[in-house]
Scaffold this active site. Structure first.
Site, PDB file in Angstrom:
ATOM      1  CG  ASP A  38      48.273  37.123  47.630  1.00  0.00           C
ATOM      2  OD1 ASP A  38      46.563  36.693  47.703  1.00  0.00           O
ATOM      3  OD2 ASP A  38      48.608  38.207  48.270  1.00  0.00           O
ATOM      4  CG  HIS A  80      40.103  34.398  45.405  1.00  0.00           C
ATOM      5  ND1 HIS A  80      39.868  35.054  46.197  1.00  0.00           N
ATOM      6  CD2 HIS A  80      40.977  34.670  47.014  1.00  0.00           C
ATOM      7  CE1 HIS A  80      39.573  35.764  47.666  1.00  0.00           C
ATOM      8  NE2 HIS A  80      40.225  35.270  47.643  1.00  0.00           N
TER       9      HIS A  80
HETATM   10  P1  5GP Z   1      40.776  36.655  50.925  1.00  0.00           P
HETATM   11  O1  5GP Z   1      41.135  37.146  51.946  1.00  0.00           O
HETATM   12  O2  5GP Z   1      39.905  37.343  49.699  1.00  0.00           O
HETATM   13  O3  5GP Z   1      40.486  35.550  51.057  1.00  0.00           O
HETATM   14  O4  5GP Z   1      41.989  36.943  50.120  1.00  0.00           O
HETATM   15  C1  5GP Z   1      42.744  38.162  48.785  1.00  0.00           C
HETATM   16  C2  5GP Z   1      44.011  37.420  48.572  1.00  0.00           C
HETATM   17  O5  5GP Z   1      44.125  38.592  47.131  1.00  0.00           O
HETATM   18  C3  5GP Z   1      44.903  38.349  49.795  1.00  0.00           C
HETATM   19  O6  5GP Z   1      45.772  37.683  50.098  1.00  0.00           O
HETATM   20  C4  5GP Z   1      45.150  39.216  49.318  1.00  0.00           C
HETATM   21  O7  5GP Z   1      46.621  39.566  49.502  1.00  0.00           O
HETATM   22  C5  5GP Z   1      45.288  39.205  47.634  1.00  0.00           C
HETATM   23  N1  5GP Z   1      45.179  40.190  46.403  1.00  0.00           N
HETATM   24  C6  5GP Z   1      44.375  41.433  47.206  1.00  0.00           C
HETATM   25  N2  5GP Z   1      44.251  42.642  45.777  1.00  0.00           N
HETATM   26  C7  5GP Z   1      44.992  41.791  45.172  1.00  0.00           C
HETATM   27  C8  5GP Z   1      46.606  42.692  43.632  1.00  0.00           C
HETATM   28  O8  5GP Z   1      45.928  43.886  44.059  1.00  0.00           O
HETATM   29  N3  5GP Z   1      46.896  41.593  43.500  1.00  0.00           N
HETATM   30  C9  5GP Z   1      47.215  40.489  43.983  1.00  0.00           C
HETATM   31  N4  5GP Z   1      47.332  39.636  42.817  1.00  0.00           N
HETATM   32  N5  5GP Z   1      46.619  39.903  44.730  1.00  0.00           N
HETATM   33  C10 5GP Z   1      45.511  41.055  45.407  1.00  0.00           C
END
Ligand code: 5GP
Length: 115
Positions: free
Chosen positions: A30, A100
């Site tokens: 992440d 994810h």
């Molecule tokens: P959600 O809130 O959708 O469950 O989690 C999305 C996750 O994706 C977050 O923890 C965020 O930090 C991660 N994330 C968002 N954009 C990117 C990216 O471009 N690269 C990586 N490696 N992680 C990302």
């Protein structure tokens, strides 16, 4: 639903620290870790949310869990334990609409929900 940044990571069009990839799933760190170990495990096929899972996705979903357990073991956090989490839509706090699995660990994570 249009594709997200995760599809570009899967195709290696933008940089990410990819830890594992096969025909069904990809795992990468992440970008904004919320714990000492914070890895995302995603299906290569874009499933927007947990609500969009269909029977054909079962192989990828099972693989995601197995890969999460393997990566946790590799990271040395299996004995102490860790958390696996999937956020769905607005109330779940989902920000990226490509399903994810968060693998979080490396410290005590406290209660499951912020109150
Ligand atoms: P959600 O809130 O959708 O469950 O989690 C999305 C996750 O994706 C977050 O923890 C965020 O930090 C991660 N994330 C968002 N954009 C990117 C990216 O471009 N690269 C990586 N490696 N992680 C990302």
């Amino acid at each position: 639903m249009s594709e997200t940044i995760f599809s570009k990571i899967i195709r290696r069009e933008i940089p990410a620290e990819i830890l594992y990839q096969d025909d069904l799933v990809t795992a990468f760190r992440d970008i904004q870790p919320q714990a000492p170990v914070h890895i995302l495990i995603v299906p290569n096929r874009q499933i927007p949310t947990a609500d969009d899972i269909v029977p054909e996705d079962e192989a990828a979903l099972g693989r995601m869990l197995r890969v999460a357990a393997d990566l946790a073991r590799e990271a040395g956090i299996s004995q102490d334990g860790y958390r696996l989490m999937i956020n769905c839509r607005e109330h779940g706090g989902q920000e990226v609409f490509h399903l994810h699995l968060h693998l979080l660990g490396g410290c005590s994570l406290g209660p499951m929900l912020a109150r």
